[in-house]
Design a protein around this motif. Structure first.
Motif, mmCIF file in Angstrom:
data_model
loop_
_atom_site.group_PDB
_atom_site.id
_atom_site.type_symbol
_atom_site.label_atom_id
_atom_site.label_comp_id
_atom_site.label_asym_id
_atom_site.label_seq_id
_atom_site.Cartn_x
_atom_site.Cartn_y
_atom_site.Cartn_z
ATOM 1 N N TYR A 87 0.834 -1.166 0.010
ATOM 2 C CA TYR A 87 0.282 -0.065 0.119
ATOM 3 C C TYR A 87 0.877 1.337 -0.067
ATOM 4 O O TYR A 87 1.878 1.276 0.520
ATOM 5 C CB TYR A 87 -1.147 -0.086 1.225
ATOM 6 C CG TYR A 87 -0.271 0.052 2.570
ATOM 7 C CD1 TYR A 87 -0.030 1.354 3.028
ATOM 8 C CD2 TYR A 87 -0.113 -0.959 3.188
ATOM 9 C CE1 TYR A 87 0.580 1.414 4.288
ATOM 10 C CE2 TYR A 87 0.483 -0.798 4.416
ATOM 11 C CZ TYR A 87 0.854 0.427 4.991
ATOM 12 O OH TYR A 87 1.376 0.423 6.334
ATOM 13 N N LYS A 88 0.172 2.360 -0.343
ATOM 14 C CA LYS A 88 0.873 3.522 -0.589
ATOM 15 C C LYS A 88 0.488 4.497 0.531
ATOM 16 O O LYS A 88 -0.732 4.650 0.494
ATOM 17 C CB LYS A 88 0.851 4.184 -2.089
ATOM 18 C CG LYS A 88 1.327 5.550 -2.129
ATOM 19 C CD LYS A 88 0.668 6.215 -3.336
ATOM 20 C CE LYS A 88 1.158 7.557 -3.672
ATOM 21 N NZ LYS A 88 0.523 8.476 -2.852
ATOM 22 N N GLN A 89 1.329 5.150 1.028
ATOM 23 C CA GLN A 89 0.948 6.544 1.907
ATOM 24 C C GLN A 89 1.908 7.706 1.681
ATOM 25 O O GLN A 89 3.136 7.459 2.098
ATOM 26 C CB GLN A 89 1.115 5.979 3.509
ATOM 27 C CG GLN A 89 0.661 7.060 4.248
ATOM 28 C CD GLN A 89 0.552 6.597 5.793
ATOM 29 O OE1 GLN A 89 1.323 5.390 6.105
ATOM 30 N NE2 GLN A 89 -0.240 7.124 6.532
ATOM 31 N N ASN A 90 1.412 8.828 1.072
ATOM 32 C CA ASN A 90 2.401 9.793 0.656
ATOM 33 C C ASN A 90 3.433 9.367 -0.125
ATOM 34 O O ASN A 90 3.037 8.708 -1.148
ATOM 35 C CB ASN A 90 2.803 10.505 2.171
ATOM 36 C CG ASN A 90 1.819 11.041 2.975
ATOM 37 O OD1 ASN A 90 0.857 11.629 2.422
ATOM 38 N ND2 ASN A 90 2.157 11.017 4.367
ATOM 39 N N ASN A 91 4.554 9.503 0.225
ATOM 40 C CA ASN A 91 5.953 9.125 -0.720
ATOM 41 C C ASN A 91 6.432 7.740 -0.342
ATOM 42 O O ASN A 91 7.568 7.581 -0.425
ATOM 43 C CB ASN A 91 7.031 10.250 -0.764
ATOM 44 C CG ASN A 91 6.818 10.829 -1.930
ATOM 45 O OD1 ASN A 91 5.910 11.164 -2.679
ATOM 46 N ND2 ASN A 91 8.169 10.985 -2.360
ATOM 47 N N SER A 102 7.998 -7.150 6.861
ATOM 48 C CA SER A 102 7.465 -6.028 5.995
ATOM 49 C C SER A 102 8.815 -5.285 5.383
ATOM 50 O O SER A 102 10.012 -5.087 5.982
ATOM 51 C CB SER A 102 6.800 -4.937 6.811
ATOM 52 O OG SER A 102 7.448 -4.434 8.132
ATOM 53 N N VAL A 103 8.623 -4.516 4.196
ATOM 54 C CA VAL A 103 9.727 -3.801 3.772
ATOM 55 C C VAL A 103 8.993 -2.295 3.378
ATOM 56 O O VAL A 103 7.944 -2.263 2.784
ATOM 57 C CB VAL A 103 10.113 -4.376 2.286
ATOM 58 C CG1 VAL A 103 11.275 -3.385 1.682
ATOM 59 C CG2 VAL A 103 10.751 -5.815 2.823
ATOM 60 N N VAL A 104 9.764 -1.532 3.668
ATOM 61 C CA VAL A 104 9.250 -0.011 3.624
ATOM 62 C C VAL A 104 10.144 0.722 2.530
ATOM 63 O O VAL A 104 11.553 0.833 2.736
ATOM 64 C CB VAL A 104 9.167 0.919 4.674
ATOM 65 C CG1 VAL A 104 8.849 2.380 4.678
ATOM 66 C CG2 VAL A 104 8.327 0.205 5.770
ATOM 67 N N TRP A 105 9.643 1.243 1.580
ATOM 68 C CA TRP A 105 10.411 2.224 0.439
ATOM 69 C C TRP A 105 9.998 3.527 0.720
ATOM 70 O O TRP A 105 8.992 3.925 0.696
ATOM 71 C CB TRP A 105 10.046 1.763 -1.024
ATOM 72 C CG TRP A 105 10.686 0.376 -1.461
ATOM 73 C CD1 TRP A 105 11.357 -0.571 -0.687
ATOM 74 C CD2 TRP A 105 10.555 -0.118 -2.639
ATOM 75 N NE1 TRP A 105 11.606 -1.890 -1.495
ATOM 76 C CE2 TRP A 105 11.076 -1.424 -2.778
ATOM 77 C CE3 TRP A 105 10.089 0.429 -3.861
ATOM 78 C CZ2 TRP A 105 11.286 -2.132 -3.627
ATOM 79 C CZ3 TRP A 105 10.144 -0.343 -5.009
ATOM 80 C CH2 TRP A 105 10.843 -1.542 -5.202
ATOM 81 N N ASN A 106 10.908 4.266 0.966
ATOM 82 C CA ASN A 106 10.662 5.835 1.073
ATOM 83 C C ASN A 106 11.185 6.266 -0.513
ATOM 84 O O ASN A 106 12.649 6.244 -0.792
ATOM 85 C CB ASN A 106 11.697 6.557 2.238
ATOM 86 C CG ASN A 106 10.859 6.362 3.355
ATOM 87 O OD1 ASN A 106 9.883 6.859 3.667
ATOM 88 N ND2 ASN A 106 11.462 5.352 4.402
ATOM 89 N N ILE A 115 12.751 3.895 -10.287
ATOM 90 C CA ILE A 115 12.563 3.956 -8.941
ATOM 91 C C ILE A 115 13.604 4.285 -7.973
ATOM 92 O O ILE A 115 14.577 3.393 -8.118
ATOM 93 C CB ILE A 115 11.697 2.862 -8.203
ATOM 94 C CG1 ILE A 115 10.267 2.696 -9.042
ATOM 95 C CG2 ILE A 115 11.292 3.113 -6.678
ATOM 96 C CD1 ILE A 115 9.602 1.272 -8.677
ATOM 97 N N GLN A 116 13.977 5.483 -7.463
ATOM 98 C CA GLN A 116 15.108 5.544 -6.407
ATOM 99 C C GLN A 116 14.425 5.638 -5.221
ATOM 100 O O GLN A 116 13.625 6.415 -5.024
ATOM 101 C CB GLN A 116 15.638 6.891 -6.994
ATOM 102 C CG GLN A 116 17.177 6.964 -6.093
ATOM 103 C CD GLN A 116 17.637 8.287 -6.459
ATOM 104 O OE1 GLN A 116 17.502 8.781 -7.668
ATOM 105 N NE2 GLN A 116 18.785 8.783 -5.453
ATOM 106 N N ALA A 117 14.940 4.597 -4.382
ATOM 107 C CA ALA A 117 14.142 4.487 -2.813
ATOM 108 C C ALA A 117 15.266 4.246 -1.798
ATOM 109 O O ALA A 117 16.310 3.558 -2.153
ATOM 110 C CB ALA A 117 13.076 3.555 -2.961
ATOM 111 N N ILE A 118 14.759 4.696 -0.599
ATOM 112 C CA ILE A 118 15.543 4.328 0.499
ATOM 113 C C ILE A 118 15.092 3.052 1.240
ATOM 114 O O ILE A 118 13.775 3.262 1.224
ATOM 115 C CB ILE A 118 15.993 5.421 1.727
ATOM 116 C CG1 ILE A 118 16.659 6.459 0.859
ATOM 117 C CG2 ILE A 118 16.454 4.734 2.920
ATOM 118 C CD1 ILE A 118 17.026 7.728 1.714
ATOM 119 N N VAL A 119 15.630 1.826 1.264
ATOM 120 C CA VAL A 119 14.809 0.694 1.502
ATOM 121 C C VAL A 119 15.143 0.443 3.306
ATOM 122 O O VAL A 119 16.044 0.371 3.639
ATOM 123 C CB VAL A 119 15.271 -0.568 0.977
ATOM 124 C CG1 VAL A 119 14.835 -1.926 1.398
ATOM 125 C CG2 VAL A 119 15.019 -0.239 -0.695
#
Length: 355
Positions: A87-91, A102-106, A115-119
């Motif tokens: 699911y998406k929440q903001n960025n 769970s894995v969170v991508w900022n 996609i450029q993300a901090i994992v």
């Protein structure tokens, strides 16, 4: 007049380019999730150690399906699996795996193909949809069984890597500190000719193996594959009773065998030269269904390859029967990548003279 005309053309071009730039302008630091869904996203986690078995340095392929379904792609066998939800929440994109992890991508930046993300608030990753260098690459590891001259059943690890014309190097890594370079056979790469230390007693223990692959000059990556808990039953060449007969009245080559009683076992027939040149087969059948007892081969018989008309009278050839079991949940008939999801193989051969 000419100068004025050139000036007007220049002004129009500037206006046109400005309009195009404005139409295409988008702040890629703001996540637009519609650009990310229904696509395969690739991240090469290569860490620089060819034969290391314990590192998590594989090619990672994931897919955000609409409706919050999260999939992973086993790239070696091109199989898709549902591994959780997202699911998406903001960025931020949060992935909830079925394993409860769970894995969170900022998301720092994203677009139609990047996609450029901090994992997990730790390291930065860049995923892309543009991986043309992979071509139609597949990599499969499986069990190969053979019988010695005294009918001893032996097993070793086989490999089949294909679909990438720029593949330059490969290795099958079966355990920590244990690996073997793959051999180039033209359109595919396979395991080396087995040596004594390659054989093992399969104890129905599931295990993972790794592939190291170098594509072109500088692109290196690793894939992984699973060996599951089952092997083909032991059946000697005498028990399989492979028969080959040329029917003179029709010119048909009649091939028969005693099938296995299991519903999960399939068959393939090849006609090879006397020196077992697998790169230039004279015939390769389509996969034969469980309980099949034989095949009639002539010039019009449908198959993956049919060069029966090139067989020469008086020459010796080899019929090879492959007995095959596949990995779980593979659609053997309809899946175009079923060939890359084999669990175990046993070969049976018989020479014959084309008369």
């Amino acid at each position: 007049m000419m100068i004025l005309k050139k000036l007007l053309i220049w002004v129009c071009c500037i206006c046109f380019l400005s309009a195009c730039h404005k139409d295409n302008e988008r702040d890629d630091t703001i996540l637009d999730i519609s650009l990310l869904t229904e696509k395969n996203w690739y991240y090469n986690a290569w860490l620089g150690d060819k034969y290391n078995f314990g590192q998590s340095d594989f090619l990672d392929v994931i897919r955000f399906e609409k409706g919050g379904i999260l999939k992973a792609i086993d790239f070696g066998g091109r199989q898709e699996y549902v591994i959780g939800k997202w699911y998406k929440q903001n960025n931020q994109i949060t992935m909830l795996h079925n394993t409860k992890d769970s894995v969170v991508w900022n998301i720092l930046k994203s677009g139609d193909d990047y996609i450029q993300a901090i994992v997990n608030a730790q390291g930065e990753r860049e995923y892309t949809t543009d991986v043309g260098y992979l071509d139609n690459l597949t990599a499969d590891a499986f069990l190969i069984n053979e019988y010695t001259v005294d009918n001893r059943f032996r097993t070793y690890m086989g490999a089949d890597v294909r679909g990438c014309i720029n593949l330059r190097e490969g290795a099958l890594i079966t355990a920590a500190g244990k690996y073997a370079s793959l051999q180039n056979h033209g359109y595919y790469w396979a395991e080396r000719t087995p040596i004594q230390e390659d054989y093992f007693d399969f104890d129905a223990t599931p295990r993972e193996v790794r592939f190291y692959l170098r594509i072109g000059k500088n692109t290196e990556l690793k894939l992984k594959d699973s060996i599951y808990t089952y092997n083909l039953p032991e059946r000697t060449p005498t028990e399989i009773a492979l028969k080959v007969e040329r029917l003179q009245e029709t010119g048909t080559l009649s091939i028969g065998w005693n099938p296995f009683p299991q519903q999960s076992i399939y068959y393939r027939i090849e006609i090879l030269s006397n020196d077992m040149n697998t790169l230039k087969p004279y015939f390769v059948s389509r996969i034969q269904l469980p309980f099949s007892v034989g095949l009639q081969i002539k010039q019009t018989t449908a198959g993956e390859i049919n060069r029966v008309e090139e067989l020469k009278q008086g020459e010796t050839y080899i019929v090879r029967l492959s007995v095959i079991s596949y990995e779980p949940d593979v659609d053997i008939i309809n899946d175009e990548y079923s060939y890359a999801n084999v669990q175990a193989l046993t070969y049976y051969t018989k020479r014959f003279v084309w008369e």
